[in-house]
Enzyme design. Structure first.
Site, PDB file in Angstrom:
ATOM      1  N   LYS A  10       0.843  -1.124  -0.088  1.00 39.46           N
ATOM      2  CA  LYS A  10       0.077   0.194  -0.068  1.00 39.46           C
ATOM      3  C   LYS A  10       0.899   1.258   0.224  1.00 39.46           C
ATOM      4  O   LYS A  10       1.996   1.145   0.230  1.00 39.46           O
ATOM      5  CB  LYS A  10      -0.780  -0.150   1.237  1.00 39.46           C
ATOM      6  CG  LYS A  10      -2.092  -1.182   1.163  1.00 39.46           C
ATOM      7  CD  LYS A  10      -2.841  -1.064   2.438  1.00 39.46           C
ATOM      8  CE  LYS A  10      -3.828  -2.132   2.344  1.00 39.46           C
ATOM      9  NZ  LYS A  10      -4.732  -2.329   3.586  1.00 39.46           N
ATOM     10  N   TYR A  50     -12.691  -1.968  -3.322  1.00 39.70           N
ATOM     11  CA  TYR A  50     -13.126  -2.428  -1.855  1.00 39.70           C
ATOM     12  C   TYR A  50     -14.664  -2.146  -1.781  1.00 39.70           C
ATOM     13  O   TYR A  50     -15.306  -1.674  -0.706  1.00 39.70           O
ATOM     14  CB  TYR A  50     -12.382  -1.100  -1.020  1.00 39.70           C
ATOM     15  CG  TYR A  50     -10.969  -1.266  -0.617  1.00 39.70           C
ATOM     16  CD1 TYR A  50     -10.704  -2.717   0.096  1.00 39.70           C
ATOM     17  CD2 TYR A  50     -10.020  -0.474  -0.538  1.00 39.70           C
ATOM     18  CE1 TYR A  50      -9.541  -2.803   0.567  1.00 39.70           C
ATOM     19  CE2 TYR A  50      -8.685  -0.760  -0.416  1.00 39.70           C
ATOM     20  CZ  TYR A  50      -8.604  -1.740   0.412  1.00 39.70           C
ATOM     21  OH  TYR A  50      -7.193  -2.076   0.714  1.00 39.70           O
ATOM     22  N   PHE A  58     -15.098   3.703   8.170  1.00 37.96           N
ATOM     23  CA  PHE A  58     -13.684   4.035   7.467  1.00 37.96           C
ATOM     24  C   PHE A  58     -13.335   4.011   5.935  1.00 37.96           C
ATOM     25  O   PHE A  58     -12.458   3.963   5.586  1.00 37.96           O
ATOM     26  CB  PHE A  58     -12.740   2.772   7.929  1.00 37.96           C
ATOM     27  CG  PHE A  58     -13.155   1.453   7.553  1.00 37.96           C
ATOM     28  CD1 PHE A  58     -12.568   0.973   6.286  1.00 37.96           C
ATOM     29  CD2 PHE A  58     -13.658   0.542   8.733  1.00 37.96           C
ATOM     30  CE1 PHE A  58     -12.863  -0.615   6.124  1.00 37.96           C
ATOM     31  CE2 PHE A  58     -14.061  -0.530   8.315  1.00 37.96           C
ATOM     32  CZ  PHE A  58     -13.477  -1.220   6.996  1.00 37.96           C
ATOM     33  N   ARG A  86      -2.120 -14.483   3.850  1.00 40.95           N
ATOM     34  CA  ARG A  86      -2.631 -14.038   4.977  1.00 40.95           C
ATOM     35  C   ARG A  86      -2.036 -14.096   6.414  1.00 40.95           C
ATOM     36  O   ARG A  86      -1.915 -13.456   7.224  1.00 40.95           O
ATOM     37  CB  ARG A  86      -4.173 -14.466   4.938  1.00 40.95           C
ATOM     38  CG  ARG A  86      -5.033 -14.067   3.862  1.00 40.95           C
ATOM     39  CD  ARG A  86      -5.547 -12.873   4.019  1.00 40.95           C
ATOM     40  NE  ARG A  86      -6.483 -12.539   4.827  1.00 40.95           N
ATOM     41  CZ  ARG A  86      -7.194 -11.224   4.985  1.00 40.95           C
ATOM     42  NH1 ARG A  86      -7.020 -10.416   4.258  1.00 40.95           N
ATOM     43  NH2 ARG A  86      -8.206 -11.138   5.999  1.00 40.95           N
ATOM     44  N   THR A  92      -5.771  -7.590  10.491  1.00 39.38           N
ATOM     45  CA  THR A  92      -6.014  -6.365  10.060  1.00 39.38           C
ATOM     46  C   THR A  92      -5.566  -5.155  10.773  1.00 39.38           C
ATOM     47  O   THR A  92      -5.183  -3.879  10.224  1.00 39.38           O
ATOM     48  CB  THR A  92      -7.625  -6.214   9.536  1.00 39.38           C
ATOM     49  OG1 THR A  92      -7.756  -7.435   9.000  1.00 39.38           O
ATOM     50  CG2 THR A  92      -7.941  -4.870   9.241  1.00 39.38           C
ATOM     51  N   ARG A 103       2.269  -7.107   9.241  1.00 42.58           N
ATOM     52  CA  ARG A 103       1.685  -5.865  10.031  1.00 42.58           C
ATOM     53  C   ARG A 103       2.255  -5.990  11.461  1.00 42.58           C
ATOM     54  O   ARG A 103       2.323  -4.864  11.952  1.00 42.58           O
ATOM     55  CB  ARG A 103       0.192  -6.235   9.743  1.00 42.58           C
ATOM     56  CG  ARG A 103      -0.353  -5.950   8.651  1.00 42.58           C
ATOM     57  CD  ARG A 103      -1.641  -6.129   8.505  1.00 42.58           C
ATOM     58  NE  ARG A 103      -2.299  -5.801   7.212  1.00 42.58           N
ATOM     59  CZ  ARG A 103      -3.605  -6.138   6.553  1.00 42.58           C
ATOM     60  NH1 ARG A 103      -4.331  -7.175   7.597  1.00 42.58           N
ATOM     61  NH2 ARG A 103      -4.000  -5.650   5.463  1.00 42.58           N
ATOM     62  N   ASN A 113      -1.837   0.055   7.358  1.00 45.19           N
ATOM     63  CA  ASN A 113      -1.419  -1.095   7.372  1.00 45.19           C
ATOM     64  C   ASN A 113      -0.592  -1.886   6.526  1.00 45.19           C
ATOM     65  O   ASN A 113      -0.549  -3.037   6.368  1.00 45.19           O
ATOM     66  CB  ASN A 113      -2.708  -2.103   8.073  1.00 45.19           C
ATOM     67  CG  ASN A 113      -3.771  -2.314   6.873  1.00 45.19           C
ATOM     68  OD1 ASN A 113      -3.457  -1.809   5.813  1.00 45.19           O
ATOM     69  ND2 ASN A 113      -4.661  -3.051   7.389  1.00 45.19           N
ATOM     70  N   HIS A 116      -1.935  -5.286   1.319  1.00 42.63           N
ATOM     71  CA  HIS A 116      -3.156  -6.224   1.150  1.00 42.63           C
ATOM     72  C   HIS A 116      -2.851  -7.516   0.858  1.00 42.63           C
ATOM     73  O   HIS A 116      -1.987  -7.765  -0.137  1.00 42.63           O
ATOM     74  CB  HIS A 116      -3.933  -5.370   0.346  1.00 42.63           C
ATOM     75  CG  HIS A 116      -5.192  -6.077  -0.409  1.00 42.63           C
ATOM     76  ND1 HIS A 116      -6.194  -6.248   0.318  1.00 42.63           N
ATOM     77  CD2 HIS A 116      -5.189  -7.233  -1.240  1.00 42.63           C
ATOM     78  CE1 HIS A 116      -7.293  -6.960  -0.422  1.00 42.63           C
ATOM     79  NE2 HIS A 116      -6.441  -7.606  -1.409  1.00 42.63           N
ATOM     80  N   GLU A 127      -9.774  -9.737  -7.708  1.00 37.74           N
ATOM     81  CA  GLU A 127      -8.738  -8.899  -7.766  1.00 37.74           C
ATOM     82  C   GLU A 127      -7.520  -8.985  -8.530  1.00 37.74           C
ATOM     83  O   GLU A 127      -7.260  -7.823  -9.147  1.00 37.74           O
ATOM     84  CB  GLU A 127      -8.223  -8.808  -6.294  1.00 37.74           C
ATOM     85  CG  GLU A 127      -8.938  -8.552  -5.020  1.00 37.74           C
ATOM     86  CD  GLU A 127      -8.740  -8.664  -3.774  1.00 37.74           C
ATOM     87  OE1 GLU A 127      -9.458  -8.560  -2.651  1.00 37.74           O
ATOM     88  OE2 GLU A 127      -7.471  -9.297  -3.431  1.00 37.74           O
TER      89      GLU A 127
HETATM   90  P1  DAT Z   1      -7.661  -6.894   5.422  1.00 37.66           P
HETATM   91  O1  DAT Z   1      -7.075  -5.819   4.704  1.00 37.66           O
HETATM   92  O2  DAT Z   1      -7.052  -7.355   6.628  1.00 37.66           O
HETATM   93  O3  DAT Z   1      -8.247  -7.922   4.460  1.00 37.66           O
HETATM   94  P2  DAT Z   1     -10.450  -5.728   5.566  1.00 37.66           P
HETATM   95  O4  DAT Z   1     -10.659  -6.373   4.165  1.00 37.66           O
HETATM   96  O5  DAT Z   1     -11.663  -6.306   6.679  1.00 37.66           O
HETATM   97  O6  DAT Z   1      -8.835  -6.210   6.041  1.00 37.66           O
HETATM   98  O7  DAT Z   1     -10.376  -4.276   5.354  1.00 37.66           O
HETATM   99  C1  DAT Z   1      -9.779  -3.635   4.345  1.00 37.66           C
HETATM  100  C2  DAT Z   1      -8.963  -2.430   4.732  1.00 37.66           C
HETATM  101  O8  DAT Z   1      -9.903  -1.411   5.267  1.00 37.66           O
HETATM  102  C3  DAT Z   1      -8.044  -2.864   5.743  1.00 37.66           C
HETATM  103  O9  DAT Z   1      -6.774  -3.442   5.382  1.00 37.66           O
HETATM  104  C4  DAT Z   1      -7.773  -1.676   6.526  1.00 37.66           C
HETATM  105  C5  DAT Z   1      -9.093  -0.860   6.352  1.00 37.66           C
HETATM  106  N1  DAT Z   1      -9.736  -1.110   7.598  1.00 37.66           N
HETATM  107  C6  DAT Z   1     -10.591  -2.158   8.144  1.00 37.66           C
HETATM  108  N2  DAT Z   1     -11.097  -1.908   9.061  1.00 37.66           N
HETATM  109  C7  DAT Z   1     -10.524  -0.565   9.612  1.00 37.66           C
HETATM  110  C8  DAT Z   1     -10.761   0.135  10.700  1.00 37.66           C
HETATM  111  N3  DAT Z   1     -11.318  -0.246  11.719  1.00 37.66           N
HETATM  112  N4  DAT Z   1     -10.343   1.427  10.734  1.00 37.66           N
HETATM  113  C9  DAT Z   1      -9.511   1.995   9.853  1.00 37.66           C
HETATM  114  N5  DAT Z   1      -9.217   1.225   8.713  1.00 37.66           N
HETATM  115  C10 DAT Z   1      -9.888  -0.279   8.397  1.00 37.66           C
HETATM  116 MG    MG Z   2      -9.594  -7.825   3.046  1.00 39.67          MG
END
Ligand code: DAT
Ligand code: MG
Length: 150
Positions: A10, A50, A58, A86, A92, A103, A113, A116, A127
């Protein structure tokens, strides 16, 4: 089963000079890169990428963040690649991610973070198709392959 998964460094990972660190961790695990490019994600593509998070608190910040600078998009292949990546990435929320994960070692905030990774085989296919053309995906055999499988 041999799988392919989509991985992205990212914008914060690029800015903090973690491209090599991240590529190195995936290589060392034994995964094989089959596509890799630097890219600036346009807003409409970020919204498609997304889509599952639209409406969450968020979401706007997430779209701003992911479009804020260049990213490195990659496809990695290997036995159980989706789950393997993963587990290398960690939770996350980096504050909860185990030490030893990407992470857990390199980040502290869920909104920054670093990386991805696809969460399922079907997400990976979606994707990969969104970010890459077929001709960008390499089919090749690496000389270490017999040392990484039975
Ligand atoms: P991941 O990236 O672990 O698959 P996700 O698909 O649930 O997680 O969410 C996608 C992205 O959205 C994640 O990498 C960062 C952001 N995100 C998720 N939850 C968040 C939160 N509570 N606050 C801020 N950003 C968040
Ligand atoms: Mg995800």
């Amino acid at each position: 089963m041999i799988e392919r998964t989509f991985v992205m460094v990212k914008p914060d990972g690029v800015q903090r000079s973690f491209i090599g660190e991240i590529v190195g961790r995936l290589e060392k695990r034994g995964l094989k890169p089959v596509a890799l490019k630097m890219y600036r994600i346009p807003k409409d593509m970020a919204e498609r990428f997304y889509a599952e998070h639209k409406g969450k608190q968020f979401y706007d910040g997430l779209i701003n963040y992911i479009t804020s600078g260049p990213v490195v998009c990659m496809v990695w292949e290997g036995e159980g690649a989706v789950g393997a990546v993963r587990s290398l990435i960690g939770k996350t929320n980096p504050a909860e991610a185990l030490a030893g994960t990407i992470r857990g070692d390199l980040a502290l905030h869920p909104g920054k973070n670093v990386i991805h990774g696809s969460d399922s085989i079907s997400s990976a296919q979606r994707e990969i198709n969104l970010l890459f053309n077929d001709y960008e995906l390499m089919d090749y055999r690496r000389i270490d392959s017999e040392w990484l499988t039975e």
